[in-house]
Design an enzyme around this catalytic site. Structure first.
Site, PDB file in Angstrom:
ATOM      1  N   TYR A 194       0.846  -1.195   0.000  1.00 14.35           N
ATOM      2  CA  TYR A 194       0.000   0.000   0.000  1.00 14.35           C
ATOM      3  C   TYR A 194       0.877   1.239   0.000  1.00 14.35           C
ATOM      4  CZ  TYR A 194      -3.955   3.030   1.262  1.00 14.35           C
ATOM      5  OH  TYR A 194      -4.933   4.000   1.274  1.00 14.35           O
ATOM      6  N   PHE A 252      -5.853   9.411  -2.915  1.00  8.94           N
ATOM      7  CA  PHE A 252      -4.604   8.994  -3.554  1.00  8.94           C
ATOM      8  C   PHE A 252      -4.171   7.720  -2.857  1.00  8.94           C
ATOM      9  CE2 PHE A 252      -0.172   8.271  -3.854  1.00  8.94           C
ATOM     10  CZ  PHE A 252       0.354   8.954  -4.938  1.00  8.94           C
ATOM     11  N   GLU A 253      -4.181   6.624  -3.582  1.00  6.28           N
ATOM     12  CA  GLU A 253      -3.623   5.395  -3.033  1.00  6.28           C
ATOM     13  C   GLU A 253      -3.165   4.503  -4.180  1.00  6.28           C
ATOM     14  OE1 GLU A 253      -6.560   3.579  -0.517  1.00  6.28           O
ATOM     15  OE2 GLU A 253      -7.862   2.999  -2.172  1.00  6.28           O
ATOM     16  N   ILE A 254      -2.072   3.822  -3.932  1.00  8.76           N
ATOM     17  CA  ILE A 254      -1.508   2.865  -4.881  1.00  8.76           C
ATOM     18  C   ILE A 254      -1.412   1.552  -4.124  1.00  8.76           C
ATOM     19  CG2 ILE A 254       0.462   2.289  -6.345  1.00  8.76           C
ATOM     20  CD1 ILE A 254       1.083   5.333  -6.388  1.00  8.76           C
TER      21      ILE A 254
END
Length: 400
Positions: A194, A252-254
């Site tokens: 994450y 915003f997250e990857i």
């Protein structure tokens, strides 16, 4: 309840060095070159790389906003890597967004509607109450569906089943800096699960029962908690060990889709969903993702993307050491701490800012002779005593 289990009997894992990886693989080492594009071989260049996509939940009324977000991220990064875009809507799209490679998907109706166990009268009372006390979007039915979908359904969509990684992009956001490495390859080769860009305080009135439900889940399913889980940074020792309401700002997250599809995260979402908190309260996907990641992922597999300049509404992050690559003024590391929960609100604030509690170490050090009480006497907020602001030249290399 064990929040930091004994690690002595754990097998040693392969070591990863994210900083060294960035030094070795920046400069767009894995970009799809213009030479291959001219030869029509761009698709061949993308075969042996992470199975990843940029995803966005967008309504027809937000097409202009997502075009703006997309234009900036394409210019700053994706025009060099050509990862596909996947757009989700709760109704069919009214128009194409771009000529680039995109997929347009409709959210299944069963994922965007009330579950059968929700009491509609109780829900309407909650809607009126949260709207009356000023909880952000507390009166919006569609927002409840959206938070529920982002919490427990997006990763189940058939279109995403062929992918392992995602980068969530929302309408009307800004990307300020050139990104000169393959973000998905970075995540994959460093065993990250994450990635986030901001860690800030959330409005506790939105989810008053979330922590008690989470504690019940932990007590019922202790076997699911990762042996290296660290929840300490999310608990307030001055407030009986309750959740301090810090969250990874999830617009915003990857992330690793395989983590979200895993047994632990799925059972946690189902537990919360059955208790009705998405509708009787206003559970958000940000605190749920934060708690899930903290319970089921070692902190070493969570990455702070401080180097990506980004803005969502009033919240903004700009790195300190990329002046020629960014179109923004560098921001202190605590820039966004209580923008969603004003200092003058009655909500209890944690001892340290959210991002510093996550990072720990030197980021918690205070200047010699500083006093929180003295600062407040002179009109300060009580969070200006840290030795490091996050604007120091070396700071970017000391976040993890």
């Amino acid at each position: 309840m064990i929040l930091r289990p004994d690690l002595t009997d754990l097998p040693k894992k392969p070591s990863h060095n994210p900083d060294r990886w960035l030094q070795t693989n920046s400069g767009n080492k894995y970009s799809v070159s213009s030479h291959y594009r001219l030869l029509g071989l761009a698709s061949a260049m993308t075969i042996h790389r992470p199975r990843a996509a940029l995803i966005s939940l967008v309504r027809n009324s937000e097409l202009e906003g997502i075009m703006q977000s997309m234009k900036q991220l394409e210019y700053r990064w994706n025009r060099k890597y050509l990862y596909p875009w996947i757009f989700f809507n709760d109704e069919p799209f009214s128009d194409d967004l771009t000529e680039a490679r995109c997929y347009y998907e409709t959210v299944p109706r069963e994922h965007w509607s009330f579950p059968e166990w929700i009491n509609k009268e109780r829900f309407m009372n909650s809607l009126d109450y949260l709207g009356a006390i000023g909880v952000g979007k507390g009166w919006m039915i569609s927002y409840r569906h959206m938070c529920r979908w982002n919490s427990g359904f997006f990763y189940k969509h058939p279109r995403l089943l062929e992918y392992d990684w995602y980068w969530r992009v929302e309408p009307d956001v800004h990307f300020f800096c050139n990104i000169e490495y393959d973000v998905f390859r970075f995540m994959q080769e460093n065993n990250m699960k994450y990635g986030f860009n901001m860690n800030i305080l959330d409005d506790a009135r939105s989810f008053p029962s979330l922590w008690s439900s989470t504690r019940s889940f932990i007590n019922y399913h202790p076997e699911l908690i990762h042996p290296e889980a660290d929840l300490d940074w999310l608990l307030d020792s001055r407030n009986g060990g309750d959740y301090n309401n810090c969250q990874f700002f999830s617009n915003f997250e990857i992330g690793d889709l395989r983590f979200f599809r895993g047994e632990a995260n799925e059972k946690y979402f189902e537990w919360l969903d059955k208790e009705g908190g998405f509708y009787y309260e206003r559970f958000g996907d940000a605190p749920i993702h934060t708690l899930s990641v903290a319970m089921f992922v070692p902190k070493s597999e969570i990455w702070f993307f401080r180097d990506i300049g980004y803005q969502h509404d009033i919240n903004r992050n700009c790195p300190p050491d990329k002046p020629r690559q960014c179109a923004c003024e560098p921001t202190p590391i605590d820039e966004n701490f209580y923008k969603l929960v004003p200092l003058e609100s009655g909500q209890k604030k944690p001892e340290d800012t959210c991002i510093r509690q996550f990072l720990g170490g030197d980021w918690l050090k205070k200047r010699q002779g500083w006093s929180r009480d003295d600062e407040k006497v002179f009109g300060g907020d009580g969070y200006q005593g840290y030795e490091f602001t996050g604007l120091e030249e070396y700071a970017i290399n000391t976040y993890q």
